[in-house]
Structure formats: structure tokens, C-alpha cells
Write a protein that holds these residues in place. Structure first.
Motif, mmCIF file in Angstrom:
data_model
loop_
_atom_site.group_PDB
_atom_site.id
_atom_site.type_symbol
_atom_site.label_atom_id
_atom_site.label_comp_id
_atom_site.label_asym_id
_atom_site.label_seq_id
_atom_site.Cartn_x
_atom_site.Cartn_y
_atom_site.Cartn_z
ATOM 1 N N ALA A 108 0.855 -1.193 0.000
ATOM 2 C CA ALA A 108 0.000 0.000 0.000
ATOM 3 C C ALA A 108 0.893 1.246 0.000
ATOM 4 C CB ALA A 108 -0.905 0.008 1.206
ATOM 5 N N GLN A 109 0.407 2.293 -0.559
ATOM 6 C CA GLN A 109 1.172 3.532 -0.649
ATOM 7 C C GLN A 109 0.348 4.668 -0.060
ATOM 8 O OE1 GLN A 109 1.635 3.482 -4.916
ATOM 9 N NE2 GLN A 109 -0.175 4.737 -5.256
ATOM 10 N N SER A 110 1.037 5.643 0.481
ATOM 11 C CA SER A 110 0.361 6.824 1.000
ATOM 12 C C SER A 110 1.325 7.997 0.966
ATOM 13 C CB SER A 110 -0.154 6.602 2.423
ATOM 14 O OG SER A 110 0.920 6.449 3.324
ATOM 15 N N VAL A 111 0.769 9.177 1.038
ATOM 16 C CA VAL A 111 1.559 10.405 1.003
ATOM 17 C C VAL A 111 1.034 11.349 2.071
ATOM 18 C CG1 VAL A 111 2.130 12.447 -0.340
ATOM 19 C CG2 VAL A 111 2.061 10.229 -1.445
ATOM 20 N N THR A 112 1.949 11.967 2.793
ATOM 21 C CA THR A 112 1.573 12.979 3.785
ATOM 22 C C THR A 112 2.289 14.278 3.471
ATOM 23 O OG1 THR A 112 1.294 11.290 5.486
ATOM 24 C CG2 THR A 112 1.489 13.568 6.222
ATOM 25 N N GLN A 113 1.536 15.306 3.206
ATOM 26 C CA GLN A 113 2.109 16.646 3.086
ATOM 27 C C GLN A 113 1.847 17.326 4.419
ATOM 28 O OE1 GLN A 113 0.590 17.138 -1.377
ATOM 29 N NE2 GLN A 113 1.876 18.845 -0.744
ATOM 30 N N LEU A 114 2.925 17.637 5.085
ATOM 31 C CA LEU A 114 2.852 17.997 6.497
ATOM 32 C C LEU A 114 2.251 19.376 6.739
ATOM 33 C CD1 LEU A 114 6.303 16.451 7.092
ATOM 34 C CD2 LEU A 114 4.240 15.698 8.260
ATOM 35 N N ASP A 115 2.293 20.235 5.745
ATOM 36 C CA ASP A 115 1.800 21.593 5.915
ATOM 37 C C ASP A 115 0.709 21.884 4.908
ATOM 38 O OD1 ASP A 115 5.194 21.968 6.065
ATOM 39 O OD2 ASP A 115 3.945 22.371 7.835
ATOM 40 N N SER A 116 -0.420 22.372 5.377
ATOM 41 C CA SER A 116 -1.479 22.741 4.433
ATOM 42 C C SER A 116 -1.186 24.104 3.812
ATOM 43 C CB SER A 116 -2.831 22.762 5.146
ATOM 44 O OG SER A 116 -2.811 23.684 6.216
ATOM 45 N N HIS A 117 -0.487 24.968 4.553
ATOM 46 C CA HIS A 117 -0.106 26.287 4.049
ATOM 47 C C HIS A 117 1.339 26.563 4.456
ATOM 48 C CE1 HIS A 117 -4.512 26.611 4.320
ATOM 49 N NE2 HIS A 117 -4.411 27.441 3.309
ATOM 50 N N VAL A 118 2.083 27.173 3.530
ATOM 51 C CA VAL A 118 3.421 27.668 3.832
ATOM 52 C C VAL A 118 3.491 29.097 3.333
ATOM 53 C CG1 VAL A 118 5.862 27.467 3.243
ATOM 54 C CG2 VAL A 118 4.550 25.411 3.787
ATOM 55 N N SER A 119 3.950 29.980 4.182
ATOM 56 C CA SER A 119 4.033 31.392 3.843
ATOM 57 C C SER A 119 5.495 31.837 3.895
ATOM 58 C CB SER A 119 3.193 32.205 4.826
ATOM 59 O OG SER A 119 3.195 33.567 4.495
ATOM 60 N N VAL A 120 5.978 32.453 2.815
ATOM 61 C CA VAL A 120 7.368 32.928 2.759
ATOM 62 C C VAL A 120 7.389 34.321 2.167
ATOM 63 C CG1 VAL A 120 8.261 30.585 2.482
ATOM 64 C CG2 VAL A 120 7.834 31.992 0.459
ATOM 65 N N SER A 121 8.485 35.002 2.367
ATOM 66 C CA SER A 121 8.701 36.297 1.719
ATOM 67 C C SER A 121 9.447 36.092 0.411
ATOM 68 C CB SER A 121 9.495 37.235 2.628
ATOM 69 O OG SER A 121 8.777 37.512 3.817
ATOM 70 N N GLU A 122 9.172 36.940 -0.531
ATOM 71 C CA GLU A 122 9.871 36.867 -1.816
ATOM 72 C C GLU A 122 11.371 36.939 -1.585
ATOM 73 O OE1 GLU A 122 8.889 40.043 -4.507
ATOM 74 O OE2 GLU A 122 9.259 38.795 -6.273
ATOM 75 N N GLY A 123 12.101 36.046 -2.266
ATOM 76 C CA GLY A 123 13.551 36.040 -2.129
ATOM 77 C C GLY A 123 14.073 35.111 -1.047
ATOM 78 N N THR A 124 13.205 34.567 -0.223
ATOM 79 C CA THR A 124 13.634 33.635 0.833
ATOM 80 C C THR A 124 13.421 32.199 0.371
ATOM 81 O OG1 THR A 124 11.480 33.612 1.936
ATOM 82 C CG2 THR A 124 13.052 35.319 2.621
ATOM 83 N N PRO A 125 14.082 31.243 1.047
ATOM 84 C CA PRO A 125 13.968 29.846 0.606
ATOM 85 C C PRO A 125 12.579 29.257 0.838
ATOM 86 C CG PRO A 125 15.931 30.168 1.941
ATOM 87 C CD PRO A 125 15.107 31.406 2.084
ATOM 88 N N VAL A 126 12.272 28.267 0.013
ATOM 89 C CA VAL A 126 11.002 27.540 0.116
ATOM 90 C C VAL A 126 11.290 26.091 0.498
ATOM 91 C CG1 VAL A 126 8.981 26.707 -1.163
ATOM 92 C CG2 VAL A 126 9.898 28.986 -1.638
ATOM 93 N N LEU A 127 10.513 25.563 1.450
ATOM 94 C CA LEU A 127 10.571 24.152 1.797
ATOM 95 C C LEU A 127 9.150 23.635 1.928
ATOM 96 C CD1 LEU A 127 11.903 21.497 2.791
ATOM 97 C CD2 LEU A 127 11.861 22.475 5.099
ATOM 98 N N LEU A 128 8.774 22.703 1.070
ATOM 99 C CA LEU A 128 7.469 22.051 1.154
ATOM 100 C C LEU A 128 7.729 20.577 1.454
ATOM 101 C CD1 LEU A 128 5.660 23.640 -1.941
ATOM 102 C CD2 LEU A 128 5.875 24.523 0.382
ATOM 103 N N ARG A 129 7.153 20.113 2.539
ATOM 104 C CA ARG A 129 7.505 18.788 3.035
ATOM 105 C C ARG A 129 6.554 17.702 2.548
ATOM 106 N NH1 ARG A 129 7.978 19.394 9.322
ATOM 107 N NH2 ARG A 129 6.100 20.655 9.042
#
Lengths: 114, 115
Positions: free
Chosen positions: A1-22
Motif C-alpha cells: 500500500a502507498q500513501s503520502v503525507t504533506q505535512l503543511d497545508s499552508h506555507v508562507s514565505v517572503s519573496e527572495g527567501t527559501p522555500v521548503l514544502l515537506r
């Protein structure tokens, strides 16, 4: 069986800063992993995919993701966010478990502030 | 760049009515798919189609649903008697080769509202 968990429903960043989507996955077999992006009123567009070659995958628009088997993770990163990156991002897993039907995560909404 | 198109973008219907959602996959692709996303929930696989036959279907894809490739370009999803819980965004996708590593290309979706 397979499953996926995206830990954050929303991520907020400022322009020019790094992005991390888990993204964490569960798979009984060697998985294929995908990140898709959806801009408003558009279809899902493939950003990048991992299919058992190099563990660091580079995609479009400066995004990349690293497959870490020991952590069962496939996090999406970008060094510097742009306003146009604001969208919904989906992590998707597909494995050999009897079919290729992909399983989607719930999605993470990326908000980019000026 | 070729893309998958879907019509209509938004469909409103009364409960019990039949609806047909239309998709034009990328022209050289052989595998076709339908997914749905109920508001606030995950994207869910409905059905895959290859060589004029259903390849796989999920438990969601019951007798109320059917798919068809009526000509060389269109791929349709029919819901025979819509229910309130069928309200969702429906995505069509196509791929060239099928299989777990192949990229699926998605359309922009049809938002179905059942009243």
C-alpha cells in the motif's frame, strides 16, 4: 500500500527567501515520486519526478527535491521564492504494488509575500 | 506546447440529472485518466483507459460512472444520475506510455456543482 503525507497545508514565505514544502511517503515497493503545481484555473503541471535514478532531482522554475529513503521523504525546495511561485503544490507517489495508480497528498498552498 | 483541455470549466446541474464532462487529451498519448477532488480533500483517482477499455478503476467509480472515447480526440466521463456528493473538481489526464514512471499531463479541470 502507498500513501503520502504533506505535512503543511499552508506555507508562507517572503519573496527572495527559501522555500521548503515537506512530503513524506509510505510505499511497499520502490516508489516513483512526483511534485505537481497548480496555479489558479490551471491544470496540474509536473515540476519534477523521481524514478530510482539520481536521488537529487532538479525540476522546472528552480525547484528541486531530494529522495531520502531512510527518512521516507521527498521534500521540495527552492533557494529563492518568486511571487509567481504562489500556487498549490501536490506530492504524488506511485509504486509497483499491483498497479500504477498514483496517490496524491492533500496539497500545500504556498503563499509568497512581497 | 501541447496541453490537455477540458470543457466545460464549470457545470451546474440538478440532482438526478446526467452530466457529461469532456476532455481532449494530448494527441499522441495513449493512456487517459479521470480524477476528482472534492473541496478541501485529496485528489482521488477514478479510472484509467487504454486501447478503448478501462484499465483500472477505483471503488469510487461505480455503475453511475462511465467513460468513452467516442472519436479520435475526445475522452468523456458520464455521470448518469448525479448526487450531491458528486460535486467536485474533475481532472482529466493523459500520458504517452502509462506505468508508474510516466508523466501524466493534466487538464485545468471541470468544476461540477450538483444542486
Amino acid at each position: 500500500a502507498q500513501s503520502v503525507t504533506q505535512l503543511d497545508s499552508h506555507v508562507s514565505v517572503s519573496e527572495g527567501t527559501p522555500v521548503l514544502l515537506r512530503c513524506n511517503y509510505s510505499s511497499s515497493y520502490s516508489p516513483s515520486l512526483f511534485w505537481y503545481v497548480q496555479h489558479p484555473n490551471k491544470g496540474l503541471q509536473l515540476l519534477l519526478k523521481y524514478t530510482s535514478a539520481a536521488t537529487l532531482v532538479k525540476g522546472i522554475n528552480g525547484f528541486e527535491a531530494e529522495f531520502k529513503k531512510s527518512e521516507t521523504s521527498f521534500h521540495l525546495t527552492k533557494p529563492s521564492a518568486h511571487m509567481s511561485d504562489a500556487a498549490e503544490y501536490f506530492c504524488v507517489v506511485s509504486d509497483l504494488g499491483g498497479s500504477y495508480i498514483p496517490t496524491f497528498g492533500r496539497g500545500t498552498s504556498l503563499i509568497v509575500h512581497p | 506546447e501541447p496541453e490537455v483541455t477540458q470543457t466545460p470549466s464549470h457545470q451546474v446541474t440538478q440532482m438526478g440529472q446526467e452530466v457529461i464532462l469532456r476532455c481532449v487529451p494530448i494527441s499522441n498519448h495513449l493512456y487517459f485518466y479521470w480524477y476528482r477532488q472534492i473541496l478541501g480533500q485529496k485528489v482521488e483517482f477514478l479510472v484509467s483507459f487504454y486501447n478503448n477499455e478501462i484499465s483500472e478503476k477505483s471503488e469510487i467509480f461505480d455503475d453511475q460512472f462511465s467513460v468513452e472515447r467516442p472519436d479520435g480526440s475526445n475522452f468523456t466521463l458520464k455521470i448518469r444520475s448525479t448526487k450531491l456528493e458528486d460535486s467536485a473538481m474533475y481532472f482529466c489526464a493523459s500520458s504517452e506510455l502509462g506505468g508508474r514512471t510516466d508523466t501524466q499531463y493534466f487538464g485545468p479541470g471541470t468544476r461540477l456543482t450538483v444542486l
